[in-house]
Enzyme design. Structure first.
Site, short mmCIF file in Angstrom:
data_model
loop_
_atom_site.label_atom_id
_atom_site.label_comp_id
_atom_site.label_asym_id
_atom_site.label_seq_id
_atom_site.Cartn_x
_atom_site.Cartn_y
_atom_site.Cartn_z
N HIS A 39 11.65 8.98 12.48
CA HIS A 39 10.47 8.13 12.33
C HIS A 39 9.20 8.98 12.28
O HIS A 39 8.22 8.74 12.99
CB HIS A 39 10.38 7.11 13.47
CG HIS A 39 9.78 5.81 13.03
ND1 HIS A 39 10.46 4.62 13.07
CD2 HIS A 39 8.56 5.51 12.51
CE1 HIS A 39 9.69 3.64 12.62
NE2 HIS A 39 8.52 4.17 12.27
N LYS A 63 0.82 -1.22 0.00
CA LYS A 63 0.00 0.00 0.00
C LYS A 63 0.85 1.27 0.00
O LYS A 63 0.56 2.23 -0.72
CB LYS A 63 -0.95 -0.02 1.20
CG LYS A 63 -2.07 -1.06 1.09
CD LYS A 63 -3.00 -0.99 2.28
CE LYS A 63 -4.22 -1.89 2.06
NZ LYS A 63 -3.87 -3.31 1.98
N GLU A 83 17.58 3.16 16.36
CA GLU A 83 16.71 4.30 16.66
C GLU A 83 16.03 4.22 18.02
O GLU A 83 15.64 5.24 18.57
CB GLU A 83 15.65 4.47 15.58
CG GLU A 83 14.60 3.39 15.52
CD GLU A 83 13.53 3.71 14.47
OE1 GLU A 83 12.37 3.88 14.86
OE2 GLU A 83 13.86 3.79 13.28
N THR A 127 12.08 4.82 4.34
CA THR A 127 11.04 5.16 5.32
C THR A 127 10.40 3.89 5.87
O THR A 127 9.29 3.94 6.41
CB THR A 127 9.95 6.05 4.68
OG1 THR A 127 9.47 5.42 3.49
CG2 THR A 127 10.48 7.43 4.35
N SER A 128 11.10 2.76 5.76
CA SER A 128 10.52 1.47 6.18
C SER A 128 11.04 1.03 7.54
O SER A 128 10.43 1.31 8.56
CB SER A 128 10.80 0.41 5.12
OG SER A 128 10.08 0.70 3.94
N ARG A 129 12.18 0.36 7.57
CA ARG A 129 12.79 -0.10 8.82
C ARG A 129 14.29 0.12 8.74
O ARG A 129 14.92 -0.09 7.70
CB ARG A 129 12.48 -1.57 9.09
CG ARG A 129 11.05 -1.84 9.55
CD ARG A 129 10.79 -1.25 10.93
NE ARG A 129 9.44 -1.52 11.42
CZ ARG A 129 8.42 -0.69 11.27
NH1 ARG A 129 8.57 0.45 10.60
NH2 ARG A 129 7.23 -0.99 11.78
N CYS A 179 9.47 -1.82 1.97
CA CYS A 179 9.21 -3.23 2.28
C CYS A 179 9.32 -3.48 3.78
O CYS A 179 10.03 -2.76 4.48
CB CYS A 179 10.21 -4.12 1.54
SG CYS A 179 11.93 -3.66 1.78
N ASN A 185 15.61 -10.04 4.30
CA ASN A 185 16.09 -8.77 3.73
C ASN A 185 16.81 -7.89 4.75
O ASN A 185 17.02 -6.71 4.50
CB ASN A 185 14.93 -8.01 3.06
CG ASN A 185 13.87 -7.54 4.05
OD1 ASN A 185 14.08 -7.51 5.25
ND2 ASN A 185 12.71 -7.18 3.53
N ASP A 235 8.98 -6.65 -6.20
CA ASP A 235 8.10 -7.18 -5.16
C ASP A 235 7.82 -8.63 -5.54
O ASP A 235 7.69 -8.96 -6.73
CB ASP A 235 6.80 -6.38 -5.09
CG ASP A 235 6.04 -6.62 -3.79
OD1 ASP A 235 5.84 -5.66 -3.03
OD2 ASP A 235 5.65 -7.77 -3.51
#
Length: 330
Positions: free
Chosen positions: A295, A154, A263, A232-234, A205, A211, A174
């Site tokens: 974050h 999304k 973080e 902007t994921s992890r 992702c 990953n 993906d």
């Protein structure tokens, strides 16, 4: 029904208390993160609500179960910080918020890209000091640049649509290609191909065992010289030390991160009067071509409303029906 909230800030309390007017749960808020250091403080709680930096390992989950906790509600999409097998073993149901205003995160990713590229943050400071020179502020057009998007769920899908609006060429990776994006002209490619061909790479992702450190020396070596990377994921998708070395050699031209692998020791706290002993983040912040936000990508009014709505509805469903929407359950 008693729910203990961890890693909370005033804005969490504001939105959850407003939404709770529909349910009448008894809410207890803790500013500290949930982990072994605080788990014994939980008493008579039916559920815990946690965020990205709470640590729910087997030991913590076992203690929660002994204290009668029946539900763990993640008010975020990622769940890499929860031992799901332990939750099953101790008969605790786990739910999450799989999609809360995906546009919020996607728009922030684009904002980071535009800020880094057009150096608006530097221009702002210059003009305030009455420096109107343009030297050092040179950027590039996004139009017709090749943007590689890793993950087209999304959030990734929302980012792709924004990038297409700039006239960029979008390629994606993906394991589940999205037909609607293919129809919009997005080309799905192998991950190695994406690394090799992209001018800009944006990560959207979830973090998995497969990953972890997706961006490392080996993958960076495959990329174009001067590549731009946005995450902007992890935080653990990027090996920070490898990224720093690539910044030094200018292999990475621009780096924007809203997440960082260490973080939990820094983000969501005011450390302005503190000496930070994390040399890695200090080094990152010293680069003029690196932008770090704490974050913040999710942080919009719409997202906080949706997080509180989805979280409390899931808990209410689990209590009354023993289940809730399939995409919410873990």
């Amino acid at each position: 029904m008693k729910i203990a909230f961890f890693s909370t800030k005033p804005y969490d309390r504001e939105f959850f208390e407003k939404e709770n007017e529909k349910y009448g749960f008894e809410l207890h808020f803790f500013e500290t993160h949930l982990g072994p250091h605080i788990v014994n403080a939980i008493e008579n709680e039916d559920a815990v609500c946690v965020f990205v930096n709470d640590k729910l390992n087997r030991n913590v989950i076992e203690i929660l179960a002994k204290k009668g906790v029946k539900y763990i509600a993640l008010r975020c999409a990622g769940f890499n910080n929860v031992d799901l097998q332990a939750a099953k073993d101790f008969n605790i149901q786990v739910c999450r918020v799989p999609a809360y205003s995906p546009e919020a995160v996607a728009e922030h990713a684009m904002a980071m890209l535009l800020t880094l590229n057009r150096k608006t943050h530097k221009a702002y400071n210059r003009v305030r000091e009455q420096n109107f020179a343009l030297n050092g502020l040179l950027g590039f057009n996004l139009y017709q640049k090749k943007i590689g998007v890793v993950g087209t769920g999304k959030i990734g899908k929302a980012f792709v649509k924004i990038a297409l609006g700039f006239g960029a060429e979008v390629i994606a990776y993906d394991i589940y290609p999205d037909e609607t994006l293919i129809n919009l002209g997005v080309k799905y490619v192998a991950l190695e191909t994406l690394f090799m061909e992209s001018d800009i790479i944006s990560l959207h992702c979830p973090l998995t065992a497969d990953n972890h450190y997706l961006i490392n020396k080996e993958s960076i070596d495959k990329m174009k010289y001067g590549v731009t990377i946005i995450n902007t994921s992890r935080g653990n998708l990027i090996n920070t030390n490898d990224a720093i070395q690539a910044l030094k050699t200018k292999k990475i031209g621009l780096l924007g991160i809203d997440v960082y692998e260490q973080e939990e020791k820094l983000f969501f706290k005011d450390l302005s009067a503190t000496i930070i002993d994390d040399d890695t983040i200090q080094l990152l912040l010293s680069f003029p071509n690196v932008l770090v936000t704490a974050h913040q990508a999710f942080f919009t009014k719409e997202a906080l409303e949706q997080i509180s709505q989805r979280t409390l509805k899931s808990i209410d469903d689990l209590i009354k029906k023993g289940t809730t929407d399939p995409e919410v359950l873990l």
